[in-house]
Design a protein around this motif. Structure first.
Motif, short mmCIF file in Angstrom:
data_model
loop_
_atom_site.label_atom_id
_atom_site.label_comp_id
_atom_site.label_asym_id
_atom_site.label_seq_id
_atom_site.Cartn_x
_atom_site.Cartn_y
_atom_site.Cartn_z
N UNK A 7 4.48 -2.65 -98.35
CA UNK A 7 3.06 -2.61 -98.73
C UNK A 7 2.73 -1.18 -99.14
N UNK A 8 3.07 -0.78 -100.37
CA UNK A 8 2.92 0.61 -100.81
C UNK A 8 1.51 1.19 -100.70
N UNK A 9 0.41 0.40 -100.87
CA UNK A 9 -0.91 1.01 -100.70
C UNK A 9 -1.13 1.64 -99.32
N UNK A 10 -0.31 1.28 -98.33
CA UNK A 10 -0.43 1.85 -96.99
C UNK A 10 0.25 3.22 -96.87
N UNK A 33 2.37 16.03 -99.05
CA UNK A 33 2.86 15.27 -100.19
C UNK A 33 2.93 16.16 -101.42
N UNK A 34 4.00 15.97 -102.18
CA UNK A 34 4.18 16.69 -103.44
C UNK A 34 3.96 15.73 -104.59
N UNK A 35 3.98 16.28 -105.81
CA UNK A 35 3.69 15.48 -107.00
C UNK A 35 4.56 14.23 -107.10
N UNK A 36 5.88 14.31 -106.86
CA UNK A 36 6.69 13.08 -106.96
C UNK A 36 6.26 11.99 -105.99
N UNK A 37 5.82 12.38 -104.78
CA UNK A 37 5.38 11.38 -103.82
C UNK A 37 4.08 10.71 -104.24
N UNK A 38 3.16 11.50 -104.79
CA UNK A 38 1.91 10.92 -105.30
C UNK A 38 2.21 9.98 -106.47
N UNK A 39 3.14 10.40 -107.31
CA UNK A 39 3.48 9.57 -108.48
C UNK A 39 4.09 8.25 -108.03
N UNK A 40 5.00 8.32 -107.06
CA UNK A 40 5.62 7.09 -106.55
C UNK A 40 4.59 6.20 -105.86
N UNK A 41 3.67 6.81 -105.14
CA UNK A 41 2.62 6.06 -104.45
C UNK A 41 1.80 5.24 -105.45
N UNK A 42 1.39 5.89 -106.55
CA UNK A 42 0.60 5.17 -107.55
C UNK A 42 1.41 4.09 -108.24
N UNK A 43 2.66 4.43 -108.60
CA UNK A 43 3.51 3.47 -109.30
C UNK A 43 3.80 2.24 -108.45
N UNK A 80 2.17 1.17 -105.80
CA UNK A 80 0.95 0.42 -105.48
C UNK A 80 0.56 -0.49 -106.64
N UNK A 81 0.77 -0.01 -107.85
CA UNK A 81 0.48 -0.83 -109.02
C UNK A 81 1.46 -2.02 -109.09
N UNK A 82 2.74 -1.76 -108.81
CA UNK A 82 3.73 -2.85 -108.75
C UNK A 82 3.34 -3.87 -107.69
N UNK A 83 2.89 -3.36 -106.53
CA UNK A 83 2.51 -4.25 -105.44
C UNK A 83 1.33 -5.13 -105.85
N UNK A 84 0.32 -4.57 -106.50
CA UNK A 84 -0.84 -5.34 -106.92
C UNK A 84 -0.44 -6.43 -107.91
N UNK A 85 0.41 -6.08 -108.87
CA UNK A 85 0.88 -7.08 -109.83
C UNK A 85 1.65 -8.19 -109.13
N UNK A 92 -0.80 -10.51 -107.23
CA UNK A 92 -1.52 -11.41 -108.13
C UNK A 92 -0.59 -12.51 -108.65
N UNK A 93 0.64 -12.14 -108.95
CA UNK A 93 1.58 -13.10 -109.54
C UNK A 93 2.10 -14.12 -108.53
N UNK A 94 2.38 -13.68 -107.31
CA UNK A 94 3.05 -14.54 -106.34
C UNK A 94 2.20 -14.93 -105.13
N UNK A 95 1.15 -14.15 -104.86
CA UNK A 95 0.37 -14.39 -103.66
C UNK A 95 0.98 -13.80 -102.41
N UNK A 96 2.15 -13.18 -102.54
CA UNK A 96 2.82 -12.60 -101.39
C UNK A 96 2.47 -11.12 -101.26
N UNK A 97 2.08 -10.65 -100.05
CA UNK A 97 1.76 -9.23 -99.88
C UNK A 97 2.97 -8.35 -99.67
N UNK A 98 4.18 -8.93 -99.61
CA UNK A 98 5.39 -8.15 -99.38
C UNK A 98 6.08 -7.86 -100.70
N UNK A 99 6.18 -6.60 -101.06
CA UNK A 99 6.78 -6.20 -102.34
C UNK A 99 8.29 -6.09 -102.18
N UNK A 100 9.08 -6.82 -102.98
CA UNK A 100 10.54 -6.64 -102.93
C UNK A 100 10.92 -5.26 -103.44
#
Length: 427
Positions: free
Chosen positions: A137-140, A395-405, A407-412, A415-423
């Motif tokens: 759950x990357x948003x966490x 946190x450094x820039x790469x960690x912030x970048x990964x966090x945003x990336x 989290x966006x994957x997780x949201x997609x 929405x697509x599967x209904x599952x809160x667990x990101x593979x």
């Protein structure tokens, strides 16, 4: 930070520690998470001056029964039995109001909400869990980083090195992360009869080459590959123990005469099935780890090691922390019915190899008991309580970048599967 009491028992300075264990679900429970947490608490309690368990229970009578079964003082949580979300919320909100909370030296929990509340109200926390939450759950991620870098967050007990590495990548100090694998109860070995007696009791032909799985039967456990392998091996008997009713796996198995589905069995009854096995199976699949995120190093593995039977599993990152191919187990390519079928043939046709693998696994299991786990955890807690505060890794820039990336994957994915667990990426 409050000073730790030093009123330890003679010869055991750690025994002065007072621990409040916090579990968020009603007990007793057949779930693996309950077995891990409560068994660990029982053995840790022997190493402390006082151990209490804060848990939602129906009434005082059930609390008394639980206290007798666990040997722990029970603090009945001010929380309803259902719905689950409200129960979890109230367990965290109300634990901080209890005298047991104020009197403890630390709170030991597997629940992030309880951990956060305990820290907010001035208590130390030890967290014990198997999931790699930063990946799943990357948003966490940002919140987890702040929580686990707090000075009163003492230690995270990770059930696998796979999970520990995910928190290292998050920026949690290495000193706060310990991989301490789960264990087994040696007393359960007493329930394992002789193979011939077990087979007779279970109506298994003496000559049948038998592969046994014990655990929940559902699609999240990688059992599809087992069903397909059974289809390729009509002369081998597959016994899957742990059905809770009719489901997709049960439906597929019904079409195969060499697959036997057995309802869920209490732990004391599983010994018969283990004794009757030529091979004990951990389904060789990446799906429980990477797709569903529901299993990291399955609990059954530790009992399998001690059972004296050969283990067949997949070459997955978590399992390979414990099992080594052709040393203490036989490992095959995951998610390949043909690879699993070939491995079953190899083992069932080579009793010498089976005996060697089983003997090596059993020898290694002696250090993987629940008692040994509790001792390792108490040593880690004592070291952490005596340690100087850890520097916070910003946190450094790469960690912030990964966090945003991520989290966006997780949201997609949500929405697509209904599952809160990101593979994991690429799975």
């Amino acid at each position: 930070m409050r000073p730790l009491r030093q009123n330890g028992h003679a010869g055991n300075p750690d025994a002065g520690i007072k621990i409040l264990f916090a579990f968020e679900n009603p007990l007793p429970s057949a779930e693996a998470d309950a077995e891990v947490f409560i068994t660990t608490a029982r053995y840790l309690a022997r190493l402390t001056s006082r151990a209490r368990l804060h848990v939602p229970m129906r009434d005082r009578a059930s609390c008394a029964t639980l206290a007798e079964a666990t040997g722990l003082d029970i603090v009945r949580a001010w929380a309803p039995a259902s719905p689950a979300a409200l129960r979890h919320l109230m367990c965290g909100l109300t634990i901080v109001c209890r005298s047991a909370f104020r009197q403890a030296d630390l709170v030991y929990t597997r629940n992030l909400w309880i951990a956060w509340m305990a820290i907010r109200f001035g208590q130390r926390v030890v967290f014990d869990h198997y999931r790699p939450w930063p990946d799943q759950i990357p948003p966490l991620r940002r919140w987890l980083h702040r929580l686990m870098n707090h000075p009163r967050f003492i230690l995270h007990i990770c059930h696998s090195d796979y999970t520990r590495r995910k928190y290292l990548e998050l920026g949690v100090p290495a000193a706060k992360l310990r991989c301490i694998h789960n264990g087994f109860e040696p007393g359960r070995l007493d329930a394992i009869p002789a193979p011939a007696i077990a087979r007779q009791a279970l109506s298994i032909p003496t000559t049948a080459r038998t592969i046994v799985y014990t655990g929940r039967i559902n699609q999240k456990k990688g059992l599809d590959v087992v069903i397909e392998a059974a289809r390729l091996l009509p002369d081998r008997l597959f016994i899957l123990v742990g059905s809770y009713g009719e489901g997709p796996i049960e439906e597929k198995a019904r079409l195969l005469p060499n697959v036997r589905i057995v309802p869920f069995q209490p732990s004391e009854a599983l010994g018969q099935y283990v004794a009757a096995a030529d091979i004990l199976l951990v389904p060789p699949s990446l799906q429980p780890l990477t797709r569903f995120g529901s299993t990291v190093l399955p609990l059954k593995l530790f009992f399998y090691l001690a059972s004296g039977r050969p283990i067949l599993a997949g070459k997955t990152p978590d399992v390979q922390e414990i099992l080594r191919h052709e040393e203490n187990a036989y490992l095959c390519q995951p998610d390949s019915p043909q690879a699993l079928a070939d491995a079953v043939r190899r083992l069932t046709d080579d009793p010498t190899l089976c005996a060697r693998l089983a003997e090596a696994a059993q020898a290694e299991s002696r250090t993987l008991t629940w008692e040994a786990r509790a001792t390792r955890i108490m040593t880690a807690i004592s070291e952490r309580l005596a340690a100087a505060p850890d520097p916070v890794e910003r946190w450094k820039t790469p960690q912030w970048r990964q966090y945003r990336h991520q989290s966006w994957r997780w949201l997609q994915h949500l929405i697509r599967t209904g599952s809160p667990i990101l593979p994991p990426s690429g799975s």
